[in-house]
Motif scaffolding. Structure first.
Motif, PDB file in Angstrom:
ATOM      1  N   GLU B 136       0.828  -1.205   0.000  1.00 32.77           N
ATOM      2  CA  GLU B 136       0.000   0.000   0.000  1.00 32.77           C
ATOM      3  C   GLU B 136       0.864   1.258   0.000  1.00 32.77           C
ATOM      4  OE1 GLU B 136      -3.229   0.033  -0.350  1.00 32.77           O
ATOM      5  OE2 GLU B 136      -3.523   2.202  -0.102  1.00 32.77           O
ATOM      6  N   ALA B 139       2.359   1.560  -3.455  1.00 35.83           N
ATOM      7  CA  ALA B 139       1.357   1.982  -4.434  1.00 35.83           C
ATOM      8  C   ALA B 139       1.034   3.465  -4.259  1.00 35.83           C
ATOM      9  CB  ALA B 139       0.092   1.130  -4.295  1.00 35.83           C
ATOM     10  N   ARG B 140       0.894   3.906  -3.004  1.00 36.19           N
ATOM     11  CA  ARG B 140       0.589   5.328  -2.762  1.00 36.19           C
ATOM     12  C   ARG B 140       1.738   6.232  -3.188  1.00 36.19           C
ATOM     13  NH1 ARG B 140      -3.059   6.130   2.663  1.00 36.19           N
ATOM     14  NH2 ARG B 140      -4.508   4.422   2.237  1.00 36.19           N
ATOM     15  N   GLU B 143       1.553   6.534  -6.878  1.00 32.38           N
ATOM     16  CA  GLU B 143       0.432   7.404  -7.257  1.00 32.38           C
ATOM     17  C   GLU B 143       0.711   8.862  -6.938  1.00 32.38           C
ATOM     18  OE1 GLU B 143      -2.810   3.806  -6.686  1.00 32.38           O
ATOM     19  OE2 GLU B 143      -2.504   5.255  -5.076  1.00 32.38           O
ATOM     20  N   GLN B 172      -0.186  -8.261  -3.255  1.00 33.78           N
ATOM     21  CA  GLN B 172       0.519  -6.971  -3.347  1.00 33.78           C
ATOM     22  C   GLN B 172       1.324  -6.881  -4.644  1.00 33.78           C
ATOM     23  OE1 GLN B 172      -0.482  -4.770  -1.087  1.00 33.78           O
ATOM     24  NE2 GLN B 172      -1.630  -6.554  -0.376  1.00 33.78           N
ATOM     25  N   MET B 173       1.692  -8.039  -5.197  1.00 36.66           N
ATOM     26  CA  MET B 173       2.364  -8.030  -6.498  1.00 36.66           C
ATOM     27  C   MET B 173       1.445  -7.395  -7.529  1.00 36.66           C
ATOM     28  SD  MET B 173       3.922 -11.904  -6.372  1.00 36.66           S
ATOM     29  CE  MET B 173       4.642 -11.869  -8.019  1.00 36.66           C
ATOM     30  N   ALA B 174       0.172  -7.782  -7.488  1.00 34.29           N
ATOM     31  CA  ALA B 174      -0.810  -7.227  -8.427  1.00 34.29           C
ATOM     32  C   ALA B 174      -1.062  -5.753  -8.134  1.00 34.29           C
ATOM     33  CB  ALA B 174      -2.110  -8.026  -8.336  1.00 34.29           C
ATOM     34  N   LYS B 175      -1.156  -5.434  -6.834  1.00 35.17           N
ATOM     35  CA  LYS B 175      -1.457  -4.048  -6.447  1.00 35.17           C
ATOM     36  C   LYS B 175      -0.391  -3.081  -6.954  1.00 35.17           C
ATOM     37  CE  LYS B 175      -2.727  -2.881  -2.068  1.00 35.17           C
ATOM     38  NZ  LYS B 175      -2.446  -2.626  -0.621  1.00 35.17           N
ATOM     39  N   VAL B 177       1.834  -3.496  -9.358  1.00 37.01           N
ATOM     40  CA  VAL B 177       1.874  -3.427 -10.826  1.00 37.01           C
ATOM     41  C   VAL B 177       0.714  -2.573 -11.331  1.00 37.01           C
ATOM     42  CG1 VAL B 177       1.735  -4.762 -12.968  1.00 37.01           C
ATOM     43  CG2 VAL B 177       3.113  -5.606 -11.072  1.00 37.01           C
ATOM     44  N   ALA B 178      -0.450  -2.720 -10.713  1.00 37.71           N
ATOM     45  CA  ALA B 178      -1.611  -1.898 -11.104  1.00 37.71           C
ATOM     46  C   ALA B 178      -1.299  -0.417 -10.900  1.00 37.71           C
ATOM     47  CB  ALA B 178      -2.837  -2.310 -10.296  1.00 37.71           C
ATOM     48  N   HIS B 181       0.817   1.701 -13.499  1.00 42.10           N
ATOM     49  CA  HIS B 181       0.181   2.206 -14.721  1.00 42.10           C
ATOM     50  C   HIS B 181      -0.019   3.719 -14.665  1.00 42.10           C
ATOM     51  CE1 HIS B 181      -2.136   2.174 -18.369  1.00 42.10           C
ATOM     52  NE2 HIS B 181      -3.086   2.855 -17.750  1.00 42.10           N
ATOM     53  N   SER B 205       7.435  -8.615  -9.634  1.00 51.26           N
ATOM     54  CA  SER B 205       6.341  -7.662  -9.859  1.00 51.26           C
ATOM     55  C   SER B 205       6.937  -6.287 -10.168  1.00 51.26           C
ATOM     56  CB  SER B 205       5.379  -7.646  -8.670  1.00 51.26           C
ATOM     57  OG  SER B 205       6.003  -7.232  -7.469  1.00 51.26           O
ATOM     58  N   ALA B 208      10.862  -5.516 -11.372  1.00 49.93           N
ATOM     59  CA  ALA B 208      11.336  -5.892 -12.711  1.00 49.93           C
ATOM     60  C   ALA B 208      10.752  -4.991 -13.794  1.00 49.93           C
ATOM     61  CB  ALA B 208      10.989  -7.350 -13.019  1.00 49.93           C
ATOM     62  N   LEU B 209       9.855  -4.082 -13.405  1.00 45.05           N
ATOM     63  CA  LEU B 209       9.144  -3.302 -14.411  1.00 45.05           C
ATOM     64  C   LEU B 209       9.657  -1.871 -14.533  1.00 45.05           C
ATOM     65  CD1 LEU B 209       5.521  -4.672 -13.794  1.00 45.05           C
ATOM     66  CD2 LEU B 209       7.141  -5.323 -15.584  1.00 45.05           C
TER      67      LEU B 209
END
Lengths: 278, 285
Positions: B136, B139-140, B143, B172-175, B177-178, B181, B205, B208-209
Motif C-alpha cells: 500500500e 502503491a501510494r 500514485e 501486493q504483487m498485483a497491487k 503493478v496496477a 500504470h 512484480s 522488474a518493471l
C-alpha cells in the motif's frame, strides 16, 4: 504428525482441515486443465509457442467457443503419465510459458476475444535455466499484460494455485475457485521451510496460511466457489465439468454485459485487500 | 497521501555511525566514520553492506529535501498468524528496532535538484518483505509521484512476499503493478534500483518493471533462492549465479552501479529524462 505441536500455532483439527484442501487440489486423479477444457469448451484448438523461440508445454494456449462465443484460453497443464509429467514439468512454467501467456493476452486483445484461464500449478519452476532466462521478469511482465487486457477475463483455479506462477494467469475480472482447489503465497512446503526452517511442517504452514477455500471468497480474492461432485473432482470428471460449465457461461455473459476492461481490473487489484480505505 | 513537513532521520541512523563496522564478506574493520563516509561499501573489498531505508534516503536525496509520505500507515495481522512466534510481536519489535511502520520508507525528495518520488526498502524489517502495508505504501508513493508529475525511484532490498500475511502478500504483487500504470499513462519514468537482495514476489512484480533498471554490485537477485533451487532440483549452480552481474550479462539489468556512483548516475538519468515545458511527453499527458 499428531496433535498440536506445542507452539500454539494451530490445532490438530485446523491442520487437518487445511491439509485436506491441499491434498484435494493435488490428487493425482484430479481433472487437469485439458480434461476440463475438453468437457467445458467447444472446438478447442491449441496454439503453440511464445514467438520468441520457445514453446513451454507447462502452459497451454488456444482458441475455443463457449455457447457460440469466441474465446482465447490459457491454462497451466500438469502431466498424467510419467512421460507427460516430465514434458509438462509438473505444471511448473519456465519464462517461455509466461511469455506464451503474454502472447495469448496480446492476441486476445487484438482480436477482441474474452479470455478464460485455468490455473493449476505448484508455482513457477525453481531452476537454474528459468532464472538465467529471466523468470521474475517474465512473471512481472505477465502481470502487467493481464491488467492491460482490453477484453473480459475470467480465471478459474481448478487445483493448485501456487505463488507468483499462479498469479501470472489469475488477475482476471472475476475469479472462480473449485471447491477443493487452493491459492497460496507459497507452497505449504516452501512456507514451512521459511517459517519453521523445516519443510516437513507443511501441515502447520497450511493451517497458519488459512488455505481453506472459503477464505478466498470472504477476502474478496475469489468471486465464487464452484462446487465439486460428492467425493471430489477426482471421482467424476464429467460431473465436475457439468457443474463448472454453466458457471463459466454465466460469468462470461455477465462480464461481457458489464463491458469490463483494464480500468476496472486495475482498480480491483489496487483496492483488493480492503484495507486502508479510511 | 499525508506528507510530513519535516523529516529527521531517527537516532538509529546516527547509531550506524558509532562503533567499528566489520565487513560481512572480508571481515576487515573500518571506523564508523570511514564506513559512513564510504556509504557502507567496504574499503578493503568493495562489498556493499545492506543499509537501512533511512540511510538509503540519506545517501540519495539532496540534503533536507526528503518529505516522508504516509507516516502513520501501518498494516495489521489479518491471519492471526503464529509460526514460532506471534506475527504481531515480530511486527512490534521490527517497528521499534528499525524506526519504521513497515519495511519501506517513501516520500518526496530531490535528487540533483530534480523533484522525484523516492522509496527505499528496509531489509532489517522482516527481510524487507512485501506485506499489505508495504504494498500500500509503495502503491501510494507511485500514485503520489504520478499525481505530482514526478519520476519515481525505488530502491528495493526485499526477500519477497511476506509469508505471515499469506495470500494478502501475494496480491501486493498485483497491487503494485496496477499502481505503476499511473506513471506509464502520464509518460513518467520509473527507475528501479535493485539492492541486495531482491527476490521472489518483489522482483517478479514492480521491481522488474522499471523503465530503467539499475543494480548494486553483487546483489542477489532472482525469483527462487539458490538454496531452494538446489534442494528442489539438485542442479549445480553456475559461478556468480543470480548476482547483478549475472543478470546484466543476460540483458535483464541496464547497469550495475557502484553505490558511490549511484547518486551521480541517478542524477544524470533524471536530467536526461526530464521533459522540458511543451515537450511531447507532457503535452500528450
Amino acid at each position: 504428525m499428531t496433535g498440536v505441536e506445542g507452539d500454539g500455532s494451530a490445532t490438530a483439527q485446523e491442520m487437518a482441515s487445511a491439509w485436506a484442501q491441499v491434498e484435494g487440489a493435488r490428487h493425482p486423479d484430479r481433472p487437469y486443465s485439458l480434461d476440463l477444457i475438453a468437457r467445458c469448451l467447444d472446438d478447442f484448438i491449441e496454439l503453440h509457442g511464445d514467438r520468441q523461440g520457445g514453446d513451454d508445454a507447462a502452459v497451454v494456449i488456444g482458441l475455443a467457443k463457449l455457447e457460440g462465443r469466441r474465446l482465447a484460453v490459457v491454462a497451466n497443464q500438469k502431466g498424467r503419465t510419467l512421460e507427460e509429467r516430465g514434458r509438462r514439468n509438473f505444471g511448473m512454467a519456465h519464462p517461455e510459458g509466461y511469455r506464451k501467456a503474454q502472447r495469448l493476452f496480446a492476441l486476445a486483445g487484438r482480436l477482441q476475444l474474452p479470455v478464460i484461464s485455468f490455473i493449476d500449478t505448484p508455482g513457477a519452476y525453481p531452476g537454474v535455466a528459468a532464472e538465467e532466462r529471466g523468470q521474475a521478469w517474465a512473471i512481472a511482465q505477465t502481470l502487467e499484460a493481464q491488467l492491460a487486457l482490453p477484453t473480459p477475463y475470467l480465471a478459474v483455479v481448478i487445483g493448485e494455485g501456487g505463488s507468483g506462477g499462479a498469479l501470472a494467469t489469475l488477475l482476471a475480472d472475476s475469479v472462480l475457485v473449485l471447491e477443493h482447489a487452493f491459492l497460496s503465497v507459497a507452497s505449504p512446503e516452501a512456507a514451512a521451510a521459511i517459517l519453521f526452517r523445516d519443510a516437513g511442517r507443511k501441515q502447520s504452514a497450511a493451517a497458519a496460511l488459512h488455505l481453506e477455500v472459503s477464505n478466498l471468497l470472504k477476502w474478496g480474492i475469489a468471486d465464487e466457489i464452484v462446487p465439486e461432485p460428492p467425493g471430489g473432482a477426482h471421482t467424476d470428471w464429467d460431473g465436475t465439468a457439468a457443474l463448472l460449465r454453466p458457471r463459466l457461461v454465466a460469468k462470461l455473459e455477465q462480464l461481457v454485459a458489464e463491458g469490463v476492461g483494464p480500468v476496472r481490473r486495475r482498480e480491483r487489484y489496487r483496492r483488493l485487500d480492503g484495507l486502508f480505505q479510511a | 497521501m499525508s506528507a510530513s513537513p519535516t523529516y529527521s532521520p531517527p537516532k538509529a541512523v546516527a547509531a550506524e555511525k558509532s562503533g567499528a563496522v566489520v565487513c560481512a564478506v572480508c571481515s576487515s574493520s573500518q571506523s564508523a566514520g570511514e564506513a559512513a563516509a564510504n556509504l557502507y561499501v567496504c574499503l578493503a573489498c568493495g562489498a556493499h553492506a545492506r543499509i537501512s531505508a533511512h540511510e538509503r534516503i540519506r545517501q540519495l536525496a539532496d540534503p533536507g529535501t526528503f518529505k516522508v509520505w504516509d507516516v502513520g500507515l501501518e498494516g495489521s495481522d489479518r491471519l492471526g498468524f503464529f509460526d514460532t512466534r506471534a506475527y504481531v510481536d515480530r511486527l512490534d519489535e521490527a517497528r521499534i528496532r528499525q524506526h519504521l511502520p513497515d519495511a519501506i520508507l517513501s516520500g518526496a525528495a530531490q535528487i540533483g535538484a530534480i523533484p522525484v518520488g523516492l522509496a527505499a526498502f528496509d531489509f532489517g524489517f522482516l527481510g524487507g518483505s512485501l506485506s499489505t502495508a508495504v504494498g500500500e505504501r509503495l502503491a501510494r508513493a507511485i500514485e503520489a509521484s504520478a499525481e505530482a508529475r514526478m519520476p519515481f525511484v525505488c530502491v528495493t532490498s526485499s526477500g519477497g512476499a511476506r509469508m505471515q500475511e499469506g495470500v494478502f502478500s501475494l496480491m501486493q504483487m498485483a497491487k503494485t503493478v496496477a499502481a505503476l500504470h499511473g506513471l506509464a499513462e502520464r509518460h513518467l519514468p520509473f527507475i528501479s534500483v535493485l539492492a541486495d537482495p531482491t527476490m521472489g514476489g518483489s522482483i517478479a512484480s514492480f521491481a522488474a518493471l522499471g523503465d530503467v533498471i539499475l543494480a548494486e554490485p553483487k546483489a542477489m537477485i532472482g525469483f527462487t533462492g539458490a538454496r531452494v533451487i538446489t534442494q528442489a532440483t539438485y542442479e549445480q549452480l553456475p559461478a556468480g549465479f543470480q548476482t547483478s552481474e549475472f543478470h546484466h550479462a543476460r540483458g535483464l539489468i541496464d547497469q550495475v552501479v557502484d553505490r558511490r556512483e549511484l547518486r551521480p548516475v541517478l542524477t544524470q538519468l533524471l536530467r536526461v529524462l526530464s521533459a522540458p515545458a511543451g515537450d511531447i511527453e507532457q503535452s500528450a499527458a
